[in-house]
Design an enzyme around this catalytic site. Sequence first.
Site, PDB file in Angstrom:
ATOM      1  N   GLU A  94       0.820  -1.209   0.000  1.00 57.79           N
ATOM      2  CA  GLU A  94       0.000   0.000   0.000  1.00 57.79           C
ATOM      3  C   GLU A  94       0.855   1.261   0.000  1.00 57.79           C
ATOM      4  O   GLU A  94       1.961   1.276   0.529  1.00 57.79           O
ATOM      5  CB  GLU A  94      -0.857   0.050   1.270  1.00 57.79           C
ATOM      6  CG  GLU A  94      -1.782  -1.129   1.421  1.00 57.79           C
ATOM      7  CD  GLU A  94      -2.523  -1.119   2.750  1.00 57.79           C
ATOM      8  OE1 GLU A  94      -3.350  -2.001   2.956  1.00 57.79           O
ATOM      9  OE2 GLU A  94      -2.263  -0.227   3.589  1.00 57.79           O
ATOM     10  N   CYS A 107       3.155   8.306   2.123  1.00 56.35           N
ATOM     11  CA  CYS A 107       3.545   7.279   3.088  1.00 56.35           C
ATOM     12  C   CYS A 107       3.797   5.998   2.290  1.00 56.35           C
ATOM     13  O   CYS A 107       2.896   5.496   1.620  1.00 56.35           O
ATOM     14  CB  CYS A 107       2.397   7.100   4.083  1.00 56.35           C
ATOM     15  SG  CYS A 107       2.653   5.755   5.246  1.00 56.35           S
ATOM     16  N   CYS A 114       5.394  -7.867   7.035  1.00 57.86           N
ATOM     17  CA  CYS A 114       6.357  -7.403   8.030  1.00 57.86           C
ATOM     18  C   CYS A 114       6.618  -8.534   9.008  1.00 57.86           C
ATOM     19  O   CYS A 114       5.707  -9.280   9.367  1.00 57.86           O
ATOM     20  CB  CYS A 114       5.793  -6.195   8.784  1.00 57.86           C
ATOM     21  SG  CYS A 114       6.983  -5.443   9.924  1.00 57.86           S
ATOM     22  N   CYS A 118       4.178  -6.790  15.581  1.00 53.82           N
ATOM     23  CA  CYS A 118       3.567  -5.942  16.611  1.00 53.82           C
ATOM     24  C   CYS A 118       2.101  -6.363  16.722  1.00 53.82           C
ATOM     25  O   CYS A 118       1.408  -6.525  15.714  1.00 53.82           O
ATOM     26  CB  CYS A 118       3.693  -4.463  16.248  1.00 53.82           C
ATOM     27  SG  CYS A 118       5.413  -3.942  16.124  1.00 53.82           S
ATOM     28  N   CYS A 121      -0.898  -4.406  14.957  1.00 52.19           N
ATOM     29  CA  CYS A 121      -0.700  -3.914  13.590  1.00 52.19           C
ATOM     30  C   CYS A 121      -1.190  -4.934  12.562  1.00 52.19           C
ATOM     31  O   CYS A 121      -0.816  -6.107  12.615  1.00 52.19           O
ATOM     32  CB  CYS A 121       0.780  -3.621  13.375  1.00 52.19           C
ATOM     33  SG  CYS A 121       1.193  -3.194  11.670  1.00 52.19           S
ATOM     34  N   CYS A 334      -2.735   1.626   7.981  1.00 48.42           N
ATOM     35  CA  CYS A 334      -1.975   0.505   8.514  1.00 48.42           C
ATOM     36  C   CYS A 334      -2.381  -0.867   7.987  1.00 48.42           C
ATOM     37  O   CYS A 334      -2.813  -1.732   8.745  1.00 48.42           O
ATOM     38  CB  CYS A 334      -2.069   0.493  10.029  1.00 48.42           C
ATOM     39  SG  CYS A 334      -1.778   2.090  10.747  1.00 48.42           S
TER      40      CYS A 334
HETATM   41  N1  SAH Z   1       7.694  -0.604  10.920  1.00 49.40           N
HETATM   42  C1  SAH Z   1       7.764   0.809  11.036  1.00 49.40           C
HETATM   43  C2  SAH Z   1       6.939   1.562  10.012  1.00 49.40           C
HETATM   44  C3  SAH Z   1       5.556   1.063   9.675  1.00 49.40           C
HETATM   45  S1  SAH Z   1       4.255   1.185  10.855  1.00 49.40           S
HETATM   46  C4  SAH Z   1       7.396   1.241  12.416  1.00 49.40           C
HETATM   47  O1  SAH Z   1       6.976   0.404  13.197  1.00 49.40           O
HETATM   48  O2  SAH Z   1       7.573   2.402  12.747  1.00 49.40           O
HETATM   49  C5  SAH Z   1       3.836   2.889  10.909  1.00 49.40           C
HETATM   50  C6  SAH Z   1       3.227   3.309  12.231  1.00 49.40           C
HETATM   51  O3  SAH Z   1       1.864   2.858  12.359  1.00 49.40           O
HETATM   52  C7  SAH Z   1       3.966   2.755  13.416  1.00 49.40           C
HETATM   53  O4  SAH Z   1       4.122   3.751  14.402  1.00 49.40           O
HETATM   54  C8  SAH Z   1       3.025   1.674  13.888  1.00 49.40           C
HETATM   55  O5  SAH Z   1       3.247   1.317  15.219  1.00 49.40           O
HETATM   56  C9  SAH Z   1       1.674   2.312  13.651  1.00 49.40           C
HETATM   57  N2  SAH Z   1       0.562   1.364  13.658  1.00 49.40           N
HETATM   58  C10 SAH Z   1       0.552   0.094  13.252  1.00 49.40           C
HETATM   59  N3  SAH Z   1      -0.664  -0.463  13.446  1.00 49.40           N
HETATM   60  C11 SAH Z   1      -1.439   0.492  13.980  1.00 49.40           C
HETATM   61  C12 SAH Z   1      -2.789   0.538  14.404  1.00 49.40           C
HETATM   62  N4  SAH Z   1      -3.593  -0.519  14.314  1.00 49.40           N
HETATM   63  N5  SAH Z   1      -3.260   1.700  14.905  1.00 49.40           N
HETATM   64  C13 SAH Z   1      -2.468   2.781  14.991  1.00 49.40           C
HETATM   65  N6  SAH Z   1      -1.179   2.802  14.618  1.00 49.40           N
HETATM   66  C14 SAH Z   1      -0.659   1.673  14.114  1.00 49.40           C
END
Ligand code: SAH
Length: 352
Positions: A94, A107, A114, A118, A121, A334
């Site tokens: 995306e 973005c 990934c 996390c 995510c 995300c």
């Molecule tokens: N891997 C990198 C970049 C991609 S994620 C990183 O972790 O920074 C981009 C941002 O979106 C990160 O801060 C991540 O924690 C956040 N993110 C991921 N899933 C999310 C969700 N469900 N709600 C809000 N933020 C989210």
Amino acid sequence: MPVPCIPVSTRYDVDRATLGVLLDGEPRYRVDQVWDGLYTQLADPGDITNLPIALRDRLDAELPASLDRTEESISDDGDTVKWLWTLRDGATVETVLMHYPDRSTVCISTQAGCAMACSFCATGQAGFERHLSVGEVVEQVVVAARVARPRRLSNVVFMGMGEPLANYDVTWAAVQRIHGALGLSARHITISTVGVVPGIEKLTAEPLPVNLAVSLHAANDALRDELVPLNRRYPIGRLVEACADYVDATHRRLSFEWAMIDGVNDRDQDARELADVARSVRAHVNLIPLNPTPGYAVRGSAPERVRAFRDQLDSLGVNATVRQNRGTEIDAACGQLRANHEATPVAAPRRR
Ligand code: SAH
């Protein structure tokens, strides 16, 4: 979509030297013409009109595009555009373009899927597929810049799918191309990381000072181990040390991302812990209301709680802003467009 059996170089994968080889036998100025066509005109090779038609056709065939548009969603006000791309081997990623009064930001993704897992995510829940190539990363920026016209695409954030510092060489080569060939200044490029400490250390030694965003989400190791499994390898102490060195070396503002999760990391004590860490490296804090994802049952914090948390950080001497969740209504958050796309092959969600 055919799966290439030999690696195919797409149009934004080749550097000038490779282009020179490809254009062997042509007048020397052709390299400049093609480069200018790709990076200034943002044109497909077939539309670089100062090239002979036969050469345009050859380049179109030999340097295919890497992104095939599978889905495009545009917000009602037109200020957020989100794409789902299918790559040449069928992987999907995306890209999101966001217009603000003073800037236009794209973005971009650096990996299909990934591996960081996390818990909250959507991309992490679906698992890792593969790294993107330089061309696949840069082309996302080029397409966004083209669509943004007549506005100028001014900012690039590496905050799409994937962990940029887990695909370090590609990420850095893309930064150099975005800076050198597309002409964006380093201060308008932001790399967001979950906290890959060796990657931050490498960044510290690079000559171009980009902005660093760290997805912190928790300021104590017990909670961060839960939310961000990589924390078990690089705990907060080491991470913050690497961040401090980065700030010292580059004088760039550091920011911490904090997805606000109801009852999990939005309590007064969380704000106090975060404030201590943020003040120690003079970091700015971005509060992001959690986007709900299928694999994580907890809700985002209520808007009043987000405001109270921000005010508390303020009173503790930390600069914090609440990030507007642009494009939630078009699944522009995300990994959601991909997660919701039926044809997308995704691994079973990793539930905790
Ligand atoms: N891997 C990198 C970049 C991609 S994620 C990183 O972790 O920074 C981009 C941002 O979106 C990160 O801060 C991540 O924690 C956040 N993110 C991921 N899933 C999310 C969700 N469900 N709600 C809000 N933020 C989210």
